[in-house]
Design an enzyme around this catalytic site. Structure first.
Site, PDB file in Angstrom:
ATOM      1  N   GLY A 194      -0.015  -4.869   0.561  1.00 34.14           N
ATOM      2  CA  GLY A 194      -1.162  -4.547  -0.285  1.00 34.14           C
ATOM      3  C   GLY A 194      -1.179  -5.274  -1.619  1.00 34.14           C
ATOM      4  O   GLY A 194      -2.257  -5.520  -2.182  1.00 34.14           O
ATOM      5  N   GLY A 208       0.849  -1.188   0.000  1.00 36.77           N
ATOM      6  CA  GLY A 208       0.000   0.000   0.000  1.00 36.77           C
ATOM      7  C   GLY A 208       0.878   1.229   0.000  1.00 36.77           C
ATOM      8  O   GLY A 208       2.059   1.169   0.343  1.00 36.77           O
ATOM      9  N   ASP A 260      -2.052  -7.398   7.111  1.00 36.65           N
ATOM     10  CA  ASP A 260      -3.450  -7.052   6.856  1.00 36.65           C
ATOM     11  C   ASP A 260      -3.848  -7.495   5.450  1.00 36.65           C
ATOM     12  O   ASP A 260      -3.342  -8.499   4.964  1.00 36.65           O
ATOM     13  CB  ASP A 260      -3.689  -5.558   7.129  1.00 36.65           C
ATOM     14  CG  ASP A 260      -2.901  -4.656   6.195  1.00 36.65           C
ATOM     15  OD1 ASP A 260      -1.929  -5.132   5.569  1.00 36.65           O
ATOM     16  OD2 ASP A 260      -3.258  -3.469   6.068  1.00 36.65           O
ATOM     17  N   GLU A 273       4.672  -6.357   7.518  1.00 32.94           N
ATOM     18  CA  GLU A 273       4.094  -5.237   8.277  1.00 32.94           C
ATOM     19  C   GLU A 273       4.642  -5.063   9.692  1.00 32.94           C
ATOM     20  O   GLU A 273       4.622  -3.937  10.221  1.00 32.94           O
ATOM     21  CB  GLU A 273       2.570  -5.373   8.336  1.00 32.94           C
ATOM     22  CG  GLU A 273       1.858  -5.081   7.026  1.00 32.94           C
ATOM     23  CD  GLU A 273       1.853  -6.251   6.045  1.00 32.94           C
ATOM     24  OE1 GLU A 273       2.381  -7.336   6.390  1.00 32.94           O
ATOM     25  OE2 GLU A 273       1.313  -6.078   4.953  1.00 32.94           O
TER      26      GLU A 273
HETATM   27  C1  QUE Z   1       7.188  -3.006   5.504  1.00 34.35           C
HETATM   28  C2  QUE Z   1       6.021  -2.736   4.862  1.00 34.35           C
HETATM   29  C3  QUE Z   1       5.991  -1.973   3.688  1.00 34.35           C
HETATM   30  C4  QUE Z   1       7.192  -1.494   3.172  1.00 34.35           C
HETATM   31  C5  QUE Z   1       8.386  -1.777   3.815  1.00 34.35           C
HETATM   32  C6  QUE Z   1       8.369  -2.536   4.978  1.00 34.35           C
HETATM   33  C7  QUE Z   1       4.763  -1.656   2.996  1.00 34.35           C
HETATM   34  C8  QUE Z   1       4.850  -0.854   1.830  1.00 34.35           C
HETATM   35  C9  QUE Z   1       6.089  -0.407   1.357  1.00 34.35           C
HETATM   36  C10 QUE Z   1       6.243   0.420   0.184  1.00 34.35           C
HETATM   37  C11 QUE Z   1       7.095   0.027  -0.838  1.00 34.35           C
HETATM   38  C12 QUE Z   1       7.278   0.816  -1.963  1.00 34.35           C
HETATM   39  C13 QUE Z   1       6.628   2.026  -2.086  1.00 34.35           C
HETATM   40  C14 QUE Z   1       5.767   2.426  -1.064  1.00 34.35           C
HETATM   41  C15 QUE Z   1       5.586   1.629   0.050  1.00 34.35           C
HETATM   42  O1  QUE Z   1       7.218  -0.734   2.029  1.00 34.35           O
HETATM   43  O2  QUE Z   1       3.666  -2.077   3.435  1.00 34.35           O
HETATM   44  O3  QUE Z   1       5.121   3.601  -1.193  1.00 34.35           O
HETATM   45  O4  QUE Z   1       6.801   2.823  -3.185  1.00 34.35           O
HETATM   46  O5  QUE Z   1       3.710  -0.531   1.189  1.00 34.35           O
HETATM   47  O6  QUE Z   1       9.525  -2.818   5.629  1.00 34.35           O
HETATM   48  O7  QUE Z   1       4.848  -3.197   5.351  1.00 34.35           O
END
Ligand code: QUE
Length: 350
Positions: free
Chosen positions: A114, A66, A145, A137
């Site tokens: 996500g 997400g 989730d 997460e």
């Molecule tokens: C744990 C996570 C997430 C994460 C890194 C973690 C996560 C998530 C992102 C993420 C990755 C790339 C993106 C961004 C978010 O990184 O849930 O906007 O461009 O979405 O260690 O849970």
């Protein structure tokens, strides 16, 4: 409909959804959630659409998660945006699970958080030798989730407890073993598979996919399943830490070191919610419980601190609150999971 971030169109008999934020590893933004939900609603009754195909632009990711950066930025405005984001995202996860036509998810490259929610509940889940799946997460002060507790709770033995607590990565073969995917297709055959899916009918879909499938490689996760289940069978996080600390295997040492960096509150909540999900009747019921937990972890500041440390400041030094497992009481875990007031519940499983 197409905007820059997602490409939605019909090709042949297929409704096609392409995640198109390759520089952000196709992370799922709030507008994309609505775009996908509306497309599925239209296609559900469109006789010209036989099936849906989900993929990601670029060769690095289907979807890395997400858009937690937008959630982080919204913290100054209270929890309204976060609640709306998660509620609509989880409704979409359930919509995908209940979709009445085949939904083919191409889980090539990175599929985390996500991204698992968009693909892990699909009717036809394809992995490749480039697949890298995870529910990470607990690193950002959350619980797994997007229906992750449902998938993890149905994995063999205590493999789901392990994956959810540590955020350990799965290969494509591991994902099939754990119940997150169905079929292995070599990445170089995906273009041919997509071309065939454009012409496929519902009745011939399984046959079409089988033409491009290969035997899945060996799963390391499967090979380690007995050791994992022994170590992660504990009825508390403290017991699991204790079991891991008595093992000298490199896997156990690495797992314990990783767990010690995670949010104590998220770990205890994750352990409780994965065990709890085993007794729930449906994905929807699991999503309802996840929603209570993530919104409370947001309101408590645990999630924003995790995102700050890992993704904003990148100091990798989150100040978890509380800082130790001993300070997270059973009563606190019960509070995090308990129903919210009427109007603040997701209510999918009712
Ligand atoms: C744990 C996570 C997430 C994460 C890194 C973690 C996560 C998530 C992102 C993420 C990755 C790339 C993106 C961004 C978010 O990184 O849930 O906007 O461009 O979405 O260690 O849970």
């Amino acid at each position: 409909m197409t905007d820059d971030d997602i490409i939605i169109r019909r090709e042949g008999f297929a409704g096609r959804i392409t995640m198109n934020r390759p520089k952000a590893l196709n992370a799922l933004t709030y507008p994309m959630v609505g775009d996908i939900a509306r497309a599925l609603q239209d296609w559900a009754t469109d006789p010209a659409v036989e099936l849906v195909v989900l993929d990601g632009a670029g060769d690095r990711a289907l979807c890395a998660g997400g858009d937690v950066l937008s959630l982080y930025e919204s913290r100054v405005d209270g929890s309204g945006f976060a609640r709306t984001f998660w509620a609509d995202e989880y409704r979409l996860n359930a919509q995908i699970a209940r979709f009445q036509k085949p939904f083919v998810a191409l889980m090539d490259g990175i599929v985390m958080g996500g991204g698992i929610g968009l693909s892990g509940h699909a009717s036809h889940r394809i992995v490749t030798e480039r697949s890298m799946l995870a529910m990470p997460e607990t690193s950002i002060g959350l619980i797994p989730d997007v229906g992750g507790t449902w998938l993890l709770s149905h994995a063999p033995g205590e493999v789901g407890t392990y994956l959810g607590l540590t955020g350990a990565r799965m290969t494509g073969a591991d994902a099939i073993y754990a119940g997150f995917a169905d079929t292995f297709v070599p990445a170089k055959r995906l273009p041919e598979l997509v071309a065939a899916l454009r012409e496929a009918r519902r009745s011939s879909l399984d046959h079409t996919i089988a033409l491009y499938a290969s035997a899945s490689p060996a799963s390391e996760l499967h090979g380690r399943a007995d050791e994992i289940s022994a170590a992660f069978a504990g009825s508390s996080i403290e017991e699991i830490f204790e079991a891991l600390s008595h093992s000298v295997s490199p896997w156990a040492v690495k797992s314990l070191a990783g767990l010690k960096t995670k949010s104590p509150k998220a770990l205890k909540a994750t352990h409780a919610v994965i065990r709890h999900a085993r007794s729930l009747p449906s994905l929807e019921a699991a999503l309802d419980v996840e929603y209570r937990l993530v919104t409370r972890l947001f309101e408590d500041g645990e999630f924003t601190e995790g995102v700050r440390a890992l993704l904003i400041d990148k100091d990798k030094a989150p100040k978890w609150n509380p800082a130790t497992l001993a300070e997270v009481s059973d009563a606190e875990v019960t509070r995090l999971m308990s129903p919210r007031i009427v109007g603040e519940e997701l209510g999918l499983g009712d």
